[in-house]
Design an enzyme around this catalytic site. Structure first.
Site, PDB file in Angstrom:
ATOM      1  N   LYS A   1       0.837  -1.207   0.000  1.00 47.48           N
ATOM      2  CA  LYS A   1       0.000   0.000   0.000  1.00 47.48           C
ATOM      3  C   LYS A   1       0.874   1.260   0.000  1.00 47.48           C
ATOM      4  O   LYS A   1       0.588   2.231  -0.709  1.00 47.48           O
ATOM      5  CB  LYS A   1      -0.950  -0.016   1.211  1.00 47.48           C
ATOM      6  CG  LYS A   1      -2.047  -1.069   1.058  1.00 47.48           C
ATOM      7  CD  LYS A   1      -2.798  -1.382   2.338  1.00 47.48           C
ATOM      8  CE  LYS A   1      -3.775  -2.536   2.103  1.00 47.48           C
ATOM      9  NZ  LYS A   1      -4.433  -3.052   3.298  1.00 47.48           N
TER      10      LYS A   1
ATOM     11  N   GLN B   1      -4.790  -2.115   9.640  1.00 45.76           N
ATOM     12  CA  GLN B   1      -4.611  -3.408   8.977  1.00 45.76           C
ATOM     13  C   GLN B   1      -5.142  -4.528   9.863  1.00 45.76           C
ATOM     14  O   GLN B   1      -4.842  -4.598  11.052  1.00 45.76           O
ATOM     15  CB  GLN B   1      -3.111  -3.619   8.662  1.00 45.76           C
ATOM     16  CG  GLN B   1      -2.799  -4.865   7.856  1.00 45.76           C
ATOM     17  CD  GLN B   1      -3.324  -4.844   6.427  1.00 45.76           C
ATOM     18  OE1 GLN B   1      -3.555  -3.791   5.846  1.00 45.76           O
ATOM     19  NE2 GLN B   1      -3.534  -6.013   5.856  1.00 45.76           N
TER      20      GLN B   1
ATOM     21  N   ASP C   1     -11.262   2.115   4.004  1.00 48.44           N
ATOM     22  CA  ASP C   1     -11.509   0.669   3.862  1.00 48.44           C
ATOM     23  C   ASP C   1     -13.001   0.382   3.677  1.00 48.44           C
ATOM     24  O   ASP C   1     -13.373  -0.714   3.252  1.00 48.44           O
ATOM     25  CB  ASP C   1     -11.081  -0.065   5.143  1.00 48.44           C
ATOM     26  CG  ASP C   1      -9.758  -0.799   4.983  1.00 48.44           C
ATOM     27  OD1 ASP C   1      -9.412  -1.159   3.845  1.00 48.44           O
ATOM     28  OD2 ASP C   1      -9.093  -1.028   6.010  1.00 48.44           O
TER      29      ASP C   1
HETATM   30  N1  GUN Z   1      -6.293  -7.298   5.752  1.00 49.17           N
HETATM   31  C1  GUN Z   1      -6.438  -7.943   4.546  1.00 49.17           C
HETATM   32  N2  GUN Z   1      -7.073  -7.148   3.675  1.00 49.17           N
HETATM   33  C2  GUN Z   1      -7.345  -5.989   4.319  1.00 49.17           C
HETATM   34  C3  GUN Z   1      -7.979  -4.768   3.922  1.00 49.17           C
HETATM   35  O1  GUN Z   1      -8.451  -4.588   2.802  1.00 49.17           O
HETATM   36  N3  GUN Z   1      -8.049  -3.804   4.871  1.00 49.17           N
HETATM   37  C4  GUN Z   1      -7.572  -3.973   6.131  1.00 49.17           C
HETATM   38  N4  GUN Z   1      -7.698  -2.989   6.992  1.00 49.17           N
HETATM   39  N5  GUN Z   1      -6.975  -5.088   6.520  1.00 49.17           N
HETATM   40  C5  GUN Z   1      -6.862  -6.082   5.611  1.00 49.17           C
END
Ligand code: GUN
Length: 294
Positions: free
Chosen positions: A53, A97, A120
């Site tokens: 990211k 995350q 998200d």
């Molecule tokens: N863990 C795996 N995919 C994601 C996501 O899209 N967002 C978040 N916050 N955690 C994740």
């Protein structure tokens, strides 16, 4: 022969479109979009996701901030970090995350994020707005699937879509988005799950199948009809000693059997997965333009 829906090139197209928007923002002296991420602990997969990211932010020209916190942080301290990001006017959006270590409540933490910064799309306010058809941050996987359907010109109107899986992050939002009066949308949707006794009978009636149950190679060739559109959301690590990493990534679709019958299909890897980062960047750009919450 199916058209293979390429998530890598489609995500790249979206990233390039976002990079162009950022270039224009900079040219006009506007505020540079800023995404932050909270990473708790040292889980390898989570570190890799967050690293991806941060890299993607650099690519499109966003600012990014990474808050790395110890695995044994207490919930109150974590919530204080969330509050700091809520109050930081330079940060347009951020994510926490997941998964979090077991002693921390993902629900409490998610609900503490200001909906305006919840890129998200996990906060109940964003989920509720999406359900009502109001402007909302749509979470990464459903957004990515809708983009793939749209960009490949897959006709959805009047089609029967069978969604296999009812998770709150994929199956449920997909069933809502595809039944909505929109494009893509206007599907007749059937949701199947672990208590559905006749999944094969239903999937054989499907024009579109969204396989999102997390069981490797669940959808076999005998479960689909000729011309079906197949979106494979599964991504499970299956032990495989012949691979350098000791595992292979398997989708929820038995690809070799289903692909010859399909009109469109997403591969694993390289289908839905790469789209999730593009979705996050898209939502962050919306956040910086204050396009969802005005
Ligand atoms: N863990 C795996 N995919 C994601 C996501 O899209 N967002 C978040 N916050 N955690 C994740």
């Amino acid at each position: 022969m199916a058209t293979i829906i390429n998530g890598v090139t489609t995500a790249q197209d979206i990233k390039d479109e976002i990079a162009e928007s950022v270039r224009q923002i900079k040219e006009q002296g506007g505020k540079i979009p800023h995404l932050a991420a909270i990473l708790v602990g040292d889980d390898g997969a989570s570190q890799a996701y967050v690293g991806g990211k941060v890299k993607a932010c650099e690519y499109v020209g966003f600012k990014s901030t990474l808050k790395e916190l110890d695995a044994d942080i207490d919930e109150e301290t974590l919530l204080q970090v969330v509050d700091q990001l809520n109050d930081d006017a330079d940060i347009d959006g951020y994510i926490v995350q997941l998964p979090l270590p077991a002693h921390l409540s993902a629900r409490k933490v998610t609900e503490r994020i200001r909906p305006e910064k919840d890129v998200d799309g996990f906060h109940p306010v964003n989920v509720g707005r999406m359900v009502k058809g109001l402007p909302a941050y749509v979470s990464a996987t459903p957004f990515g699937i809708m983009q793939l359907l749209e960009r490949y010109g897959v006709e959805t109107e009047g089609k029967h879509c069978v969604v296999i899986g009812r998770s709150d992050i994929v199956g449920t939002p997909m069933s809502i988005l595809l039944s909505r009066k929109s494009k893509p949308g206007n599907c007749t949707v059937t949701v199947c799950h672990s208590r559905t006794p006749n999944i094969k009978e239903l999937s054989l009636q499907a024009d579109i199948v969204i396989a999102a149950l997390g069981i490797p190679e669940f959808l076999t060739g005998d479960m689909v009809s000729e011309g079906v559109v197949v979106i494979d959301v599964g991504i499970t690590r299956v032990p495989d000693a012949t691979r350098p990493r000791g595992y292979a990534l398997k989708g929820d679709v038995k690809y070799d059997e289903v692909e010859p019958k399909a009109s469109y299909i997403t591969p694993v890897p390289g289908g839905v997965g790469p789209m999730t980062i593009a979705a996050l960047l898209h939502n962050t750009l919306l956040a910086s333009k204050k396009e969802i919450y005005q």
